[in-house]
Design a protein around this motif. Structure first.
Motif, PDB file in Angstrom:
ATOM      1  N   GLY A 156     -42.980 106.150  38.799  1.00  0.00           N
ATOM      2  CA  GLY A 156     -42.630 107.032  37.698  1.00  0.00           C
ATOM      3  C   GLY A 156     -41.660 106.360  36.747  1.00  0.00           C
ATOM      4  O   GLY A 156     -40.823 105.559  37.162  1.00  0.00           O
ATOM      5  N   ASN A 157     -41.792 106.672  35.455  1.00  0.00           N
ATOM      6  CA  ASN A 157     -40.929 106.065  34.436  1.00  0.00           C
ATOM      7  C   ASN A 157     -40.567 107.134  33.406  1.00  0.00           C
ATOM      8  O   ASN A 157     -41.406 107.936  33.021  1.00  0.00           O
ATOM      9  CB  ASN A 157     -41.659 104.893  33.773  1.00  0.00           C
TER      10      ASN A 157
ATOM     11  N   LEU B  66     -27.544 111.423  33.085  1.00  0.00           N
ATOM     12  CA  LEU B  66     -28.295 110.397  33.793  1.00  0.00           C
ATOM     13  C   LEU B  66     -29.205 111.003  34.855  1.00  0.00           C
ATOM     14  O   LEU B  66     -30.362 110.599  35.018  1.00  0.00           O
ATOM     15  CB  LEU B  66     -27.344 109.393  34.448  1.00  0.00           C
ATOM     16  N   TRP B  67     -28.692 111.980  35.587  1.00  0.00           N
ATOM     17  CA  TRP B  67     -29.489 112.608  36.626  1.00  0.00           C
ATOM     18  C   TRP B  67     -30.711 113.310  36.020  1.00  0.00           C
ATOM     19  O   TRP B  67     -31.797 113.267  36.588  1.00  0.00           O
ATOM     20  CB  TRP B  67     -28.666 113.593  37.433  1.00  0.00           C
ATOM     21  N   GLY B  68     -30.534 113.932  34.892  1.00  0.00           N
ATOM     22  CA  GLY B  68     -31.664 114.603  34.241  1.00  0.00           C
ATOM     23  C   GLY B  68     -32.783 113.631  33.898  1.00  0.00           C
ATOM     24  O   GLY B  68     -33.969 113.945  34.051  1.00  0.00           O
ATOM     25  N   ILE B  69     -32.412 112.423  33.447  1.00  0.00           N
ATOM     26  CA  ILE B  69     -33.417 111.408  33.110  1.00  0.00           C
ATOM     27  C   ILE B  69     -34.035 110.844  34.389  1.00  0.00           C
ATOM     28  O   ILE B  69     -35.261 110.713  34.494  1.00  0.00           O
ATOM     29  CB  ILE B  69     -32.782 110.285  32.272  1.00  0.00           C
ATOM     30  N   LEU B  70     -33.192 110.511  35.363  1.00  0.00           N
ATOM     31  CA  LEU B  70     -33.681 109.962  36.623  1.00  0.00           C
ATOM     32  C   LEU B  70     -34.593 110.961  37.336  1.00  0.00           C
ATOM     33  O   LEU B  70     -35.621 110.577  37.909  1.00  0.00           O
ATOM     34  CB  LEU B  70     -32.504 109.589  37.526  1.00  0.00           C
ATOM     35  N   TYR B  71     -34.235 112.233  37.297  1.00  0.00           N
ATOM     36  CA  TYR B  71     -35.020 113.251  38.002  1.00  0.00           C
ATOM     37  C   TYR B  71     -36.463 113.272  37.513  1.00  0.00           C
ATOM     38  O   TYR B  71     -37.403 113.407  38.319  1.00  0.00           O
ATOM     39  CB  TYR B  71     -34.377 114.629  37.806  1.00  0.00           C
ATOM     40  N   LYS B  72     -36.662 113.130  36.209  1.00  0.00           N
ATOM     41  CA  LYS B  72     -38.025 113.175  35.667  1.00  0.00           C
ATOM     42  C   LYS B  72     -38.838 111.966  36.117  1.00  0.00           C
ATOM     43  O   LYS B  72     -40.026 112.090  36.430  1.00  0.00           O
ATOM     44  CB  LYS B  72     -37.965 113.272  34.143  1.00  0.00           C
ATOM     45  N   ALA B  73     -38.206 110.799  36.161  1.00  0.00           N
ATOM     46  CA  ALA B  73     -38.899 109.608  36.658  1.00  0.00           C
ATOM     47  C   ALA B  73     -39.192 109.744  38.154  1.00  0.00           C
ATOM     48  O   ALA B  73     -40.271 109.378  38.629  1.00  0.00           O
ATOM     49  CB  ALA B  73     -38.058 108.363  36.388  1.00  0.00           C
ATOM     50  N   LEU B  74     -38.210 110.277  38.887  1.00  0.00           N
ATOM     51  CA  LEU B  74     -38.363 110.458  40.329  1.00  0.00           C
ATOM     52  C   LEU B  74     -39.460 111.474  40.633  1.00  0.00           C
ATOM     53  O   LEU B  74     -40.293 111.263  41.535  1.00  0.00           O
ATOM     54  CB  LEU B  74     -37.041 110.922  40.926  1.00  0.00           C
ATOM     55  N   GLU B  75     -39.487 112.547  39.880  1.00  0.00           N
ATOM     56  CA  GLU B  75     -40.501 113.586  40.072  1.00  0.00           C
ATOM     57  C   GLU B  75     -41.906 113.020  39.866  1.00  0.00           C
ATOM     58  O   GLU B  75     -42.833 113.315  40.631  1.00  0.00           O
ATOM     59  CB  GLU B  75     -40.239 114.738  39.113  1.00  0.00           C
ATOM     60  N   ALA B  76     -42.070 112.208  38.834  1.00  0.00           N
ATOM     61  CA  ALA B  76     -43.375 111.595  38.560  1.00  0.00           C
ATOM     62  C   ALA B  76     -43.791 110.666  39.698  1.00  0.00           C
ATOM     63  O   ALA B  76     -44.959 110.638  40.106  1.00  0.00           O
ATOM     64  CB  ALA B  76     -43.327 110.832  37.237  1.00  0.00           C
ATOM     65  N   ALA B  77     -42.837 109.903  40.225  1.00  0.00           N
ATOM     66  CA  ALA B  77     -43.143 108.974  41.323  1.00  0.00           C
ATOM     67  C   ALA B  77     -43.526 109.732  42.586  1.00  0.00           C
ATOM     68  O   ALA B  77     -44.481 109.359  43.284  1.00  0.00           O
ATOM     69  CB  ALA B  77     -41.941 108.065  41.583  1.00  0.00           C
ATOM     70  N   VAL B  78     -42.790 110.795  42.901  1.00  0.00           N
ATOM     71  CA  VAL B  78     -43.086 111.596  44.091  1.00  0.00           C
ATOM     72  C   VAL B  78     -44.459 112.247  43.974  1.00  0.00           C
ATOM     73  O   VAL B  78     -45.252 112.243  44.925  1.00  0.00           O
ATOM     74  CB  VAL B  78     -41.995 112.665  44.322  1.00  0.00           C
TER      75      VAL B  78
END
Length: 293
Positions: A11-12, A129-141
């Motif tokens: 995810g990115n 930062l967490w808001g941005i990371l969460y979206k990338a993490l969600e896509a990867a999961v």
């Protein structure tokens, strides 16, 4: 919910020049085991990452790699150390006066002195930062889960095919089992006749021997339980909302136990061959469920 424990997701997400890339890979493991690697400056987000992933992944060895790039305009500030610059200027002027040197002190000269100008990174806002990371993490999961579910469905279909095959073998054993007793009776009767050189035998004694044999070699209960276990296997494979790997682990142990009992009681080459075939299929099932969440 039949899911494989093997998969990969990526995810990115980029916002305001801040970009996160998350890659997750998982392999089979007896329990759940996380390894999270992320940049040192955001190490404080590790536990939040773990919490998010653990809501979707329940079993397996999970490696999570997170990279972060900050290309935002306000990511760095140039700081002037005025006290240090003043000290440099004072030292240069003293040098000029003492040795009668030409006065060529300039901004470019002073700025090149060590540590007069230094670059400092601005402190990031954790929630941003967490808001941005969460979206990338969600896509990867999501990507990882989709792959695990796809492979899990293939495993499910394969296991159902093996259950069909085993049920067919059980049916053959069920049909063969009464014939074994009948054949034993006939062989025993013929043997007694040969030994005693008689045309007739004691039917009561013969019936007793056959009954003892039938009781010793009886596998009806084991066949019923084995059939029940395979029905339970189908039921478990149809569960939608929870991991099933551990249940399948236990069930295969029970299936194997019944097959071993049938094999130990078997006194017939046809049934023995069928038992060996059941053992082979059970081992294939056992290997496959080792990769089911």
């Amino acid at each position: 919910m039949v899911r494989s424990m093997t998969g990969f997701g990526r995810g990115n997400y980029n916002e305001s020049g801040k970009e996160f890339t998350v890659e997750i890979k998982s392999v089979n493991h007896r329990y759940i085991d996380f390894y999270i690697k992320l940049p040192r400056q955001i190490a404080y987000l590790e536990e939040r990452v773990r919490e998010v992933v653990s809501k979707s992944i329940f079993r397996g060895k999970v490696d999570i790699f997170i990279s972060f790039e900050d290309r935002s305009e306000d990511s760095k500030n140039v700081m002037l150390d005025e006290a240090l610059a003043g000290a440099y200027i004072q030292a240069v002027e003293s040098l000029k006066d003492k040795y009668g040197l030409k006065d060529d002190i300039s901004v470019s000269l002073v700025s090149r002195f060590p540590d007069v100008l230094r670059i400092e990174k601005t402190e990031d806002d954790e929630e941003q930062l967490w808001g941005i990371l969460y979206k990338a993490l969600e896509a990867a999961v999501d990507s990882l889960v989709q792959m695990r579910e796809k492979e899990g469905n293939e495993l499910r279909m394969s296991l159902l095919q093996k259950a069909d095959y085993m049920e067919n073998i059980i049916s053959q054993i069920t049909n063969r089992s009464p014939e074994v007793v009948i054949e034993y009776k006939q062989k025993l009767e013929n043997r007694i006749k040969e030994l005693l050189n008689q045309q007739t035998v004691d039917e009561n004694r013969l019936a007793m021997e056959v009954a003892i044999f039938a009781d010793r070699c009886g596998i009806d209960e084991e066949l019923v339980r084995l059939g029940s276990h395979l029905l339970q296997l189908r039921d478990i494979l149809s569960i939608k909302k929870q991991p099933v790997g551990r249940k399948l682990d236990f069930l295969v142990q029970e299936i194997n136990r019944e097959i071993n009992t049938i094999g130990s009681k078997s006194n017939d080459i046809v049934i023995t061959k069928n038992v060996l075939e059941l053992k082979s299929e059970t081992e294939k099932i056992r290997e496959q469920i080792q990769n089911i969440e």
